[in-house]
Design a protein around this motif. Structure first.
Motif, short mmCIF file in Angstrom:
data_model
loop_
_atom_site.label_atom_id
_atom_site.label_comp_id
_atom_site.label_asym_id
_atom_site.label_seq_id
_atom_site.Cartn_x
_atom_site.Cartn_y
_atom_site.Cartn_z
N PHE A 108 0.84 -1.20 0.00
CA PHE A 108 0.00 0.00 0.00
C PHE A 108 0.87 1.24 0.00
CE2 PHE A 108 0.62 -1.32 4.37
CZ PHE A 108 0.81 -0.17 5.09
N ALA A 109 0.24 2.36 -0.30
CA ALA A 109 0.96 3.61 -0.54
C ALA A 109 1.40 4.27 0.76
CB ALA A 109 0.08 4.57 -1.34
N ASN A 110 2.41 5.15 0.64
CA ASN A 110 2.85 5.95 1.77
C ASN A 110 1.76 6.93 2.20
OD1 ASN A 110 5.31 4.70 1.56
ND2 ASN A 110 6.45 6.52 0.94
N GLU A 111 1.82 7.28 3.48
CA GLU A 111 0.97 8.36 4.00
C GLU A 111 1.89 9.47 4.54
OE1 GLU A 111 -3.19 6.83 5.36
OE2 GLU A 111 -1.72 5.48 6.27
N PHE A 112 1.61 9.98 5.73
CA PHE A 112 2.38 11.08 6.28
C PHE A 112 3.81 10.64 6.59
CE2 PHE A 112 4.01 13.69 9.71
CZ PHE A 112 3.71 14.96 9.27
N PRO A 113 4.87 11.40 6.30
CA PRO A 113 4.84 12.75 5.72
C PRO A 113 4.91 12.78 4.19
CG PRO A 113 7.06 12.24 6.38
CD PRO A 113 6.24 11.04 6.76
N THR A 114 5.07 11.63 3.54
CA THR A 114 5.28 11.61 2.09
C THR A 114 4.18 12.33 1.34
OG1 THR A 114 6.29 9.43 2.41
CG2 THR A 114 5.87 10.12 0.14
N ASP A 115 2.93 12.12 1.78
CA ASP A 115 1.80 12.70 1.03
C ASP A 115 1.64 14.20 1.25
OD1 ASP A 115 0.77 12.73 3.62
OD2 ASP A 115 -0.86 11.33 3.21
N GLN A 116 2.54 14.81 2.00
CA GLN A 116 2.52 16.27 2.14
C GLN A 116 3.39 16.95 1.07
OE1 GLN A 116 0.34 17.75 4.67
NE2 GLN A 116 -0.18 15.64 4.10
N TYR A 117 4.01 16.15 0.21
CA TYR A 117 4.85 16.66 -0.86
C TYR A 117 4.22 16.34 -2.20
CZ TYR A 117 8.59 16.73 2.69
OH TYR A 117 9.35 16.96 3.81
N ASP A 118 4.45 17.22 -3.18
CA ASP A 118 4.13 16.85 -4.55
C ASP A 118 5.05 15.70 -4.96
OD1 ASP A 118 4.65 17.13 -7.61
OD2 ASP A 118 2.82 18.27 -7.25
N PRO A 119 4.53 14.68 -5.66
CA PRO A 119 5.37 13.53 -6.03
C PRO A 119 6.63 13.89 -6.80
CG PRO A 119 3.06 13.03 -6.41
CD PRO A 119 3.12 14.49 -6.08
#
Length: 292
Positions: A192-203
Motif C-alpha cells: 500500500f501507498a505511503n501516507e504522512f509525511p510523504t503525502d505532504q509533498y508533490d510527487p
C-alpha cells in the motif's frame, strides 16, 4: 575641447568596459548554476544512500526517476512537516494491492472502506522477549497504515517473530521488525501507498530526496524504495535519525519501550546486512501485539 576622434575613442572604451562587465557577470552566473547543480546531485546521491539503507525486500531496489524530480510543493527541504496541511475527512478508503510475493504468514488483507479517522490515537502494547514496548499509533495522520498494523496484529501476524535488523550508524539508529521470516524479505502478500509525511509533498518535489529528522521515538514503515511497497515491516527509531520523508510515520514509542530498544542497541549488531546494520547481538522477538 575633445575632438570627434577622441569622443569616438572614449565611447569605444566605455562600450568595451560594459561588455567586459557583462561577460564577467555571465561567467559568475554560469559558475553559480554549475555549483547549484553539483550540490543538488550531492543531496540526491546522499539521500539515495539513506533510502538504500532502510529498505525491506529487494536490497537492490532503487528509484531512478527521483533524481530527475523538480521542486513543486511548499515543503522546506530538510525539514519534517509539522503535521498535515489539512486534516483528512472523517472517513477514508484505503487500497491494499496484492503483490507478487507469497505472504510470510497467511493473513487476510485489511478492510478498505469507511476507515474512521476521528479516533486520533490508538494505544498498543508490543510484548517482546526483552521487555514491553508501548506504542501510540497516529490514526489521524496515517489511518491506512494504522488500519493495516491493527489488522495484522489482530491476526497474530507479529506474534513470535524476530526483530531482524538493528542499525547503530551515526545518523541512523533503528530497530526493524515485522518480517516473520526474519530474513528481511517477508511481507503480508500485499502492499500500500505511503501516507504522512510523504503525502505532504508533490510527487515530483526534489525535497522528497533530502533527509529530514525522524525524531527519537518514531515508529515508521519500511519499504523497498518503490511506490506502494509498504507491507508489514516497520522500524523503531531510538535516536534522532536522518532519512528522506519517504517512510510513513504512524506513531510514537513510550519511554519504557525506548529503554527496551536502547538495551538491545547497546549490545550492537553482527554487521551481516549489506544495506547496513545486522541481526541484534541481543536477540529480541515480538511475542504479541495487542490494543490496550
Amino acid at each position: 575641447m575633445p575632438s570627434n576622434e577622441q569622443r569616438r575613442e572614449a565611447a569605444k572604451r566605455k562600450l568595451e568596459r560594459q561588455l567586459e562587465r557583462r561577460a564577467d557577470r555571465a561567467r559568475k552566473r554560469k559558475q553559480l548554476t554549475i555549483a547549484g547543480s553539483v550540490l543538488g546531485v550531492v543531496l540526491v546521491v546522499a539521500a539515495g544512500t539513506i533510502v538504500f539503507a532502510l529498505t525491506s525486500g529487494d536490497d537492490n531496489a532503487t528509484d531512478a526517476s527521483a533524481a530527475e524530480s523538480v521542486s513543486a510543493s511548499p515543503q522546506s527541504p530538510g525539514v519534517m512537516p509539522a503535521g498535515r496541511s489539512e486534516p483528512l475527512p472523517d472517513k477514508v478508503s484505503c487500497t491494499y494491492t496484492p503483490d507478487s510475493q507469497p505472504p510470510a504468514k497467511q493473513v487476510n488483507p485489511p478492510r478498505t472502506d469507511e476507515i474512521d479517522t476521528t479516533l486520533k490515537e490508538v494505544s498498543v502494547s508490543m510484548q517482546t522477549t526483552q521487555g514491553n514496548i508501548g506504542l501510540t499509533l497516529d490514526n489521524a495522520d496515517s489511518p491506512c497504515t494504522v488500519n493495516n498494523f491493527l489488522s495484522l496484529a489482530s491476526q497474530n501476524y507479529f506474534d513470535n517473530t524476530p526483530c531482524h535488523r538493528l542499525v547503530t550508524s551515526e545518523g541512523l539508529k533503528v530497530l526493524q521488525c515485522g518480517d516473520p521470516t526474519g530474513a528481511g524479505t517477508g511481507g503480508p502478500g500485499y502492499g500500500f501507498a505511503n501516507e504522512f509525511p510523504t503525502d505532504q509533498y508533490d510527487p515530483s518535489d526534489q525535497a522528497l530526496q533530502v533527509p529530514v529528522t525522524y525524531p527519537r521515538g518514531t515508529i515508521a514503515m519500511a519499504n523497498t524504495g518503490q511506490p506502494g511497497t509498504n507491507g508489514s515491516q516497520f522500524f523503531l527509531v531510538y535516536a534522532d535519525s536522518q532519512l528522506p520523508p519517504q517512510y510513513t510515520a504512524f506513531g510514537t514509542i513510550d519511554e519504557t519501550g525506548l529503554a527496551t530498544i536502547e538495551k538491545v542497541a547497546a549490545a550492537g549488531d553482527d554487521g551481516s546486512m549489506q544495506a547496513g546494520g545486522g541481526k541484534p547481538n541481543l536477540p529480541i522477538d515480538i511475542t504479541s501485539v495487542r490494543m490496550d
